[in-house]
Design a protein around this motif. Structure first.
Motif, PDB file in Angstrom:
ATOM      1  N   TRP A 107      27.739  37.975  46.180  1.00  0.00           N
ATOM      2  CA  TRP A 107      27.307  36.529  46.852  1.00  0.00           C
ATOM      3  C   TRP A 107      28.475  35.488  48.206  1.00  0.00           C
ATOM      4  CZ3 TRP A 107      25.516  37.174  42.323  1.00  0.00           C
ATOM      5  CH2 TRP A 107      24.255  37.832  41.863  1.00  0.00           C
ATOM      6  N   THR A 108      28.259  35.790  49.253  1.00  0.00           N
ATOM      7  CA  THR A 108      28.499  34.455  49.636  1.00  0.00           C
ATOM      8  C   THR A 108      28.275  32.854  50.025  1.00  0.00           C
ATOM      9  OG1 THR A 108      29.865  36.464  50.899  1.00  0.00           O
ATOM     10  CG2 THR A 108      30.106  34.536  52.091  1.00  0.00           C
ATOM     11  N   ILE A 109      28.943  32.301  49.697  1.00  0.00           N
ATOM     12  CA  ILE A 109      28.011  30.971  50.417  1.00  0.00           C
ATOM     13  C   ILE A 109      29.194  30.275  51.514  1.00  0.00           C
ATOM     14  CG2 ILE A 109      28.539  28.559  49.442  1.00  0.00           C
ATOM     15  CD1 ILE A 109      28.549  29.694  46.769  1.00  0.00           C
ATOM     16  N   GLU A 110      27.844  29.799  52.489  1.00  0.00           N
ATOM     17  CA  GLU A 110      29.100  29.032  54.334  1.00  0.00           C
ATOM     18  C   GLU A 110      28.337  28.424  54.077  1.00  0.00           C
ATOM     19  OE1 GLU A 110      26.724  33.502  55.460  1.00  0.00           O
ATOM     20  OE2 GLU A 110      29.173  32.495  57.043  1.00  0.00           O
ATOM     21  N   ARG A 111      29.014  27.556  55.483  1.00  0.00           N
ATOM     22  CA  ARG A 111      28.318  26.570  55.888  1.00  0.00           C
ATOM     23  C   ARG A 111      29.229  26.221  57.541  1.00  0.00           C
ATOM     24  NH1 ARG A 111      24.969  22.326  54.723  1.00  0.00           N
ATOM     25  NH2 ARG A 111      25.439  20.683  55.557  1.00  0.00           N
ATOM     26  N   PRO A 112      28.373  25.826  58.554  1.00  0.00           N
ATOM     27  CA  PRO A 112      28.542  25.711  59.347  1.00  0.00           C
ATOM     28  C   PRO A 112      30.238  24.979  59.462  1.00  0.00           C
ATOM     29  CG  PRO A 112      26.639  25.908  60.103  1.00  0.00           C
ATOM     30  CD  PRO A 112      26.773  25.894  58.234  1.00  0.00           C
ATOM     31  N   GLU A 113      29.675  23.273  59.446  1.00  0.00           N
ATOM     32  CA  GLU A 113      30.375  22.638  59.289  1.00  0.00           C
ATOM     33  C   GLU A 113      31.323  22.824  58.495  1.00  0.00           C
ATOM     34  OE1 GLU A 113      29.044  19.435  57.169  1.00  0.00           O
ATOM     35  OE2 GLU A 113      26.491  19.488  58.316  1.00  0.00           O
ATOM     36  N   ASN A 114      32.953  22.126  58.630  1.00  0.00           N
ATOM     37  CA  ASN A 114      34.093  21.878  58.431  1.00  0.00           C
ATOM     38  C   ASN A 114      34.249  21.283  57.094  1.00  0.00           C
ATOM     39  OD1 ASN A 114      37.251  22.403  58.248  1.00  0.00           O
ATOM     40  ND2 ASN A 114      37.385  21.034  59.600  1.00  0.00           N
ATOM     41  N   LYS A 115      34.001  22.072  55.717  1.00  0.00           N
ATOM     42  CA  LYS A 115      33.850  20.871  54.417  1.00  0.00           C
ATOM     43  C   LYS A 115      34.657  22.314  53.815  1.00  0.00           C
ATOM     44  CE  LYS A 115      31.355  17.101  54.804  1.00  0.00           C
ATOM     45  NZ  LYS A 115      29.737  16.655  54.514  1.00  0.00           N
TER      46      LYS A 115
END
Length: 607
Positions: free
Chosen positions: A60-68
């Motif tokens: 699984w890959t967890i990702e988010r566009p924000e710089n967090k």
């Protein structure tokens, strides 16, 4: 036509085989089912309950566009208890794939609650299971957070003898998505007793959502004592002087949190009294039951300076500095003695009579001949009892980067260039300001046991090497420098041993204040304490311009040049190589000429 028929038959067989292979792979492949989320997750926070099958290999890959950054917590892990960490594990990687840096690994052998944080806005985890048929379950939750922000009163370092702490906002509801770590550290020789006055967290049989984790040590990698939640008031005790407490909360159902206090507990059993001498203090321990046998308690005790009060836990402790609390210092011959008195007096006494014994405990720490002699006299109505033990001054020997002696060299071995200046400092760790350190003798050896051959750098306070410089007396520090060398026909390691003398700075006739003296005059002077300290190894860096072929090398103070001309050995080696090339070339040419002479061209005859 026969050829066409055979080609068609071959095509059918290949197609059938590929279909069977594809079906086999599909049947052996796991679904990697999860109750929430998918193979790529981008929500602000999420939770997953994974029911795992044998022979899983899921990513699984967890990702988010924000710089967090991403924090993932595996609050409940049930894997094969008999499986190895190599065949069944959970691996967490930084960034978008399993090719990223490995943040950590989880398996059934782990004794902690696994928590991982990414360096950016993506994180990947992979689960692999073995072929054993067994129930497997993993609960995890993750969320994104800004590394530059923090929750007030969320974690910290506690180093007092006793203290208390609470969850953020207590007794109001704790914040969501909080991860707080408290590191508790008390004095050496003590354990920590941790008591939770209240815990009010979300209830769960496995404490998967909001929980408190208590670790027996200085970090979350230490052994897990317990993972608790719900409504409870537990008490824990560490096995050493460190304890770590973690509060982890998810994104729902916030309650009051917790309130806790801790106290130090003396680790050893003391039936009456004990005395330990350190380099900077004396520690006197008195058993509470011993005091009660005289109808006394801690309020009846005082030192020569009555403002110095004891610390009370399961025992009563006086931590007496060598330069305070009325401590009396006496220097004579080769020893220094520190003395104080613990007096037990009734809280209320009549001017005429008393029904309680007047008890005095005279404590002495005597520093002599590389040891500390500890003596405790207990006087009970003119009855004297003695207790003895051993200890020593705390000294150290270290390399430093420059003559400012501000930055110690931390790597070992210490790699230097031949002829590089090396800076050495001997340190005395004590609270007594009237002591001074003197370097009497320092010698070098290629082995750690200081076996032959050895080489003197300092002897009787005098420099024996032309590059060695001894610095003037500087309180608790003895310093010198020399240029790096190596021993012939030995490894390039050098070990140093220094004999350190400690004197009373107020004594102008002490050995320390006399400096460099000849050996025959040495017995006239005196010192208060001595010890031997060893440091090393020093190892030479590879340097083609340096050579060591003429005995024990010592050099001038000039810095080593990176481009030095060939010496005689290099020149001889080069000439020998050229001569060999010429000889081999001559042999080859001669052999070629002989072959041409033996096989001359012949003119063909006409037939």
């Amino acid at each position: 036509m026969e050829v066409v028929r055979r080609l068609i038959l071959l095509a059918v067989l290949v197609t059938s085989y590929l279909a069977e292979l594809s079906l086999t792979e599909s049947e052996g492949k796991s679904n990697c089912t999860a109750s929430l989320g998918g193979t790529s997750m981008s929500e602000v926070h999420n939770a997953m309950i994974l029911q795992l099958n044998p022979d899983e290999n899921c990513t699984w890959t967890i990702e988010r566009p924000e710089n967090k950054s991403v924090r993932i917590i595996f609050s409940y892990v049930q894997l094969d208890p008999d499986g190895s960490c190599e065949s069944e594990n959970i691996k967490v990687f930084d960034r978008t794939s399993t090719a990223g840096p490995l943040l950590g690994e989880v398996c059934s052998k782990n004794d902690f609650v696994p928590v991982f944080e990414s360096s950016s806005n993506t994180l990947t985890f992979q689960i692999i299971t073995d072929s054993t048929v067994i129930q497997r379950s993993v609960f995890l939750f993750y969320y994104f957070f800004s590394s530059g922000t923090s929750i007030p009163d969320c974690g910290g370092y506690l180093d007092a003898f006793e203290g208390s702490f609470t969850s953020p906002n207590y007794p109001k509801p704790h914040p969501e998505l909080a991860y707080c770590v408290w590191h508790i550290h008390v004095e050496k020789g003590y354990k920590i007793k941790l008591e939770f006055k209240e815990i009010f967290l979300e209830t769960d049989a496995y404490c998967r959502f909001d929980f408190i984790a208590v670790y027996d040590g200085s970090s979350t990698d230490s052994g897990l004592i317990a993972q608790v939640c719900g409504l409870t008031k537990p008490t824990f005790e560490s096995s050493s002087d460190s304890l770590t407490v973690v509060l982890s909360t998810d994104y729902a159902n916030s309650y009051r949190g917790f309130s806790a206090s801790y106290t130090s507990v003396y680790a050893e059993e003391v039936n009456t009294t004990s005395l330990t001498c350190f380099s900077d203090k004396m520690r006197v321990i008195l058993s509470k039951s011993y005091l009660e046998s005289f109808n006394y308690n801690e309020n009846n005790l005082q030192l020569i300076d009555p403002t110095c009060r004891p610390k009370v836990s399961n025992v009563v402790e006086f931590s007496i500095p060598l330069d305070g609390c009325g401590t009396i210092k006496k220097a004579e011959d080769h020893s220094i003695t520190y003395t104080n008195i613990v007096t037990l007096t009734p809280l209320s006494t009549s001017a005429v009579i008393t029904h309680q014994k007047r008890l005095q405990i005279i404590v002495k720490c005597e520093m002599e001949n590389n040891s500390t002699l500890e003596i405790m006299y207990v006087t009970e109505d003119d009855i004297i009892q003695n207790q003895n033990a051993l200890g020593k001054y705390n000294t150290s020997l270290a390399f430093f980067e420059s003559n400012s002696f501000e930055k110690p060299v931390v790597e070992s071995p210490y790699y230097v260039f031949l002829n590089q200046t090396v800076f050495v400092q001997a340190s005395l760790h004590t609270s007594d300001p009237n002591l001074v350190v003197f370097l009497d003798t320092c010698l070098a050896s290629p082995t750690s046991d200081l076996a032959s051959p050895t080489y003197d750098l300092i002897r009787s306070g005098c420099s024996e090497d032309e590059t060695c410089k001894v610095y003037p007396l500087s309180g608790h520090y003895g310093r010198f420098q020399f240029n790096a060398f190596k021993f012939l026909r030995s490894l390039t390691s050098v070990y140093l041993q220094c004999k350190i003398l400690i004197c009373d700075s107020n004594d102008p006739q002490s050995r320390c204040n006399q400096g460099c003296v000849s050996r025959r005059k040495r017995d006239i002077s005196s010192y208060k304490w001595k010890t031997d300290s060893i440091i090393g190894p020093i190892r030479l860096k590879r340097d083609r311009g340096a050579s060591g072929n003429s005995g024990l090398l010592t050099f001038c103070n000039a810095k080593e040049s990176p481009n030095q001309p060939f010496n005689s050995l290099h020149l001889f080696s080069f000439m020998a190589l050229v001569l060999n090339v010429v000889i081999v070339g001559a042999v080859i040419v001669r052999h070629y000429v002989n072959r041409r002479t033996a096989y001359k061209y012949q003119k063909l005859q006409n037939y």
